[in-house]
Design a protein around this motif. Structure first.
Motif, PDB file in Angstrom:
ATOM      1  N   SER A 196       0.841  -1.211   0.000  1.00  0.00           N
ATOM      2  CA  SER A 196       0.000   0.000   0.000  1.00  0.00           C
ATOM      3  C   SER A 196       0.869   1.252   0.000  1.00  0.00           C
ATOM      4  O   SER A 196       0.602   2.202  -0.750  1.00  0.00           O
ATOM      5  CB  SER A 196      -0.930   0.026   1.215  1.00  0.00           C
ATOM      6  OG  SER A 196      -1.996  -0.874   1.072  1.00  0.00           O
ATOM      7  N   LEU A 197       1.914   1.270   0.819  1.00  0.00           N
ATOM      8  CA  LEU A 197       2.794   2.444   0.881  1.00  0.00           C
ATOM      9  C   LEU A 197       3.492   2.698  -0.450  1.00  0.00           C
ATOM     10  O   LEU A 197       3.628   3.854  -0.875  1.00  0.00           O
ATOM     11  CB  LEU A 197       3.822   2.277   1.995  1.00  0.00           C
ATOM     12  CG  LEU A 197       3.271   2.336   3.416  1.00  0.00           C
ATOM     13  CD1 LEU A 197       4.367   1.979   4.424  1.00  0.00           C
ATOM     14  CD2 LEU A 197       2.679   3.697   3.716  1.00  0.00           C
ATOM     15  N   ILE A 198       3.932   1.638  -1.095  1.00  0.00           N
ATOM     16  CA  ILE A 198       4.587   1.785  -2.405  1.00  0.00           C
ATOM     17  C   ILE A 198       3.595   2.362  -3.412  1.00  0.00           C
ATOM     18  O   ILE A 198       3.908   3.303  -4.145  1.00  0.00           O
ATOM     19  CB  ILE A 198       5.161   0.439  -2.879  1.00  0.00           C
ATOM     20  CG1 ILE A 198       6.340   0.024  -1.988  1.00  0.00           C
ATOM     21  CG2 ILE A 198       5.583   0.512  -4.352  1.00  0.00           C
ATOM     22  CD1 ILE A 198       6.800  -1.405  -2.172  1.00  0.00           C
ATOM     23  N   ILE A 199       2.406   1.789  -3.455  1.00  0.00           N
ATOM     24  CA  ILE A 199       1.368   2.263  -4.378  1.00  0.00           C
ATOM     25  C   ILE A 199       1.040   3.727  -4.093  1.00  0.00           C
ATOM     26  O   ILE A 199       0.940   4.544  -5.011  1.00  0.00           O
ATOM     27  CB  ILE A 199       0.118   1.374  -4.269  1.00  0.00           C
ATOM     28  CG1 ILE A 199       0.420  -0.028  -4.804  1.00  0.00           C
ATOM     29  CG2 ILE A 199      -1.065   2.001  -4.991  1.00  0.00           C
ATOM     30  CD1 ILE A 199      -0.627  -1.073  -4.462  1.00  0.00           C
ATOM     31  N   GLU A 200       0.890   4.071  -2.832  1.00  0.00           N
ATOM     32  CA  GLU A 200       0.553   5.438  -2.444  1.00  0.00           C
ATOM     33  C   GLU A 200       1.660   6.432  -2.763  1.00  0.00           C
ATOM     34  O   GLU A 200       1.410   7.631  -2.887  1.00  0.00           O
ATOM     35  CB  GLU A 200       0.240   5.497  -0.952  1.00  0.00           C
ATOM     36  CG  GLU A 200      -1.047   4.811  -0.582  1.00  0.00           C
ATOM     37  CD  GLU A 200      -1.245   4.696   0.921  1.00  0.00           C
ATOM     38  OE1 GLU A 200      -0.562   5.406   1.690  1.00  0.00           O
ATOM     39  OE2 GLU A 200      -2.091   3.890   1.332  1.00  0.00           O
ATOM     40  N   SER A 201       2.892   5.953  -2.910  1.00  0.00           N
ATOM     41  CA  SER A 201       4.007   6.865  -3.176  1.00  0.00           C
ATOM     42  C   SER A 201       4.064   7.317  -4.637  1.00  0.00           C
ATOM     43  O   SER A 201       4.813   8.240  -4.972  1.00  0.00           O
ATOM     44  CB  SER A 201       5.340   6.234  -2.756  1.00  0.00           C
ATOM     45  OG  SER A 201       5.706   5.179  -3.618  1.00  0.00           O
ATOM     46  N   PHE A 202       3.271   6.705  -5.504  1.00  0.00           N
ATOM     47  CA  PHE A 202       3.232   7.150  -6.903  1.00  0.00           C
ATOM     48  C   PHE A 202       2.511   8.482  -6.982  1.00  0.00           C
ATOM     49  O   PHE A 202       1.379   8.615  -6.535  1.00  0.00           O
ATOM     50  CB  PHE A 202       2.519   6.122  -7.793  1.00  0.00           C
ATOM     51  CG  PHE A 202       2.462   6.552  -9.230  1.00  0.00           C
ATOM     52  CD1 PHE A 202       3.562   6.390 -10.045  1.00  0.00           C
ATOM     53  CD2 PHE A 202       1.319   7.127  -9.757  1.00  0.00           C
ATOM     54  CE1 PHE A 202       3.524   6.801 -11.374  1.00  0.00           C
ATOM     55  CE2 PHE A 202       1.255   7.546 -11.074  1.00  0.00           C
ATOM     56  CZ  PHE A 202       2.366   7.370 -11.883  1.00  0.00           C
ATOM     57  N   ASN A 203       3.183   9.465  -7.570  1.00  0.00           N
ATOM     58  CA  ASN A 203       2.589  10.805  -7.672  1.00  0.00           C
ATOM     59  C   ASN A 203       2.676  11.411  -9.057  1.00  0.00           C
ATOM     60  O   ASN A 203       2.319  12.571  -9.234  1.00  0.00           O
ATOM     61  CB  ASN A 203       3.267  11.757  -6.673  1.00  0.00           C
ATOM     62  CG  ASN A 203       2.854  11.457  -5.260  1.00  0.00           C
ATOM     63  OD1 ASN A 203       1.688  11.255  -4.976  1.00  0.00           O
ATOM     64  ND2 ASN A 203       3.828  11.398  -4.366  1.00  0.00           N
ATOM     65  N   ASP A 204       3.132  10.679 -10.036  1.00  0.00           N
ATOM     66  CA  ASP A 204       3.326  11.238 -11.372  1.00  0.00           C
ATOM     67  C   ASP A 204       2.068  11.059 -12.219  1.00  0.00           C
ATOM     68  O   ASP A 204       2.071  10.373 -13.247  1.00  0.00           O
ATOM     69  CB  ASP A 204       4.536  10.581 -12.045  1.00  0.00           C
ATOM     70  CG  ASP A 204       5.025  11.365 -13.239  1.00  0.00           C
ATOM     71  OD1 ASP A 204       4.443  12.431 -13.540  1.00  0.00           O
ATOM     72  OD2 ASP A 204       5.993  10.911 -13.879  1.00  0.00           O
TER      73      ASP A 204
END
Length: 90
Positions: A5-13
Motif C-alpha cells: 500500500s505504501l509503495i502504491i501510495e508513493s506514486f505521484n506522477d
C-alpha cells in the motif's frame, strides 16, 4: 499489504499515469512476493467484465468494489490503482 500500500501510495506522477504499473513493479522497496501479489491484484481489478461499460465511472466503481472485497490494501492505494486502470480504459 502495508508495504505494498505504501509503495502504491508513493506514486505521484499523475501527469504520466501509464507509468504507474512499472513504478510499482520496479520500486526498490518491493519484494518478489509483493510483486506477485500486485500483478494478481492489478490483473483482477482490470478484468474486462469490470470495465466493459461506456461510462468509466461504472468501471471504477466495480474495480473499487473488487479491490475492497479481495484485498487488504488501503483506500488510497485502491484509489490509485483504479485511477491507473481507468487511464488504460480510455
Amino acid at each position: 499489504m502495508d508495504n505494498l500500500s505504501l509503495i502504491i501510495e508513493s506514486f505521484n506522477d499523475w501527469g504520466k499515469p501509464w507509468t504507474f504499473y512499472e513504478f510499482v513493479m520496479h520500486n526498490s522497496q518491493i519484494s518478489e512476493k509483493e510483486k506477485d501479489e500486485f500483478l494478481t491484484i492489478y490483473k483482477g481489478a482490470s478484468e474486462f467484465e469490470l470495465w466493459n461499460f461506456s461510462d468509466l465511472s461504472e468501471g471504477a466503481k466495480n474495480s473499487t468494489l473488487f479491490l475492497k472485497t479481495n484485498t487488504q490494501l488501503s483506500d488510497e492505494a485502491i484509489r490509485r490503482i483504479v485511477n491507473a486502470i481507468a487511464y488504460e480504459w480510455r
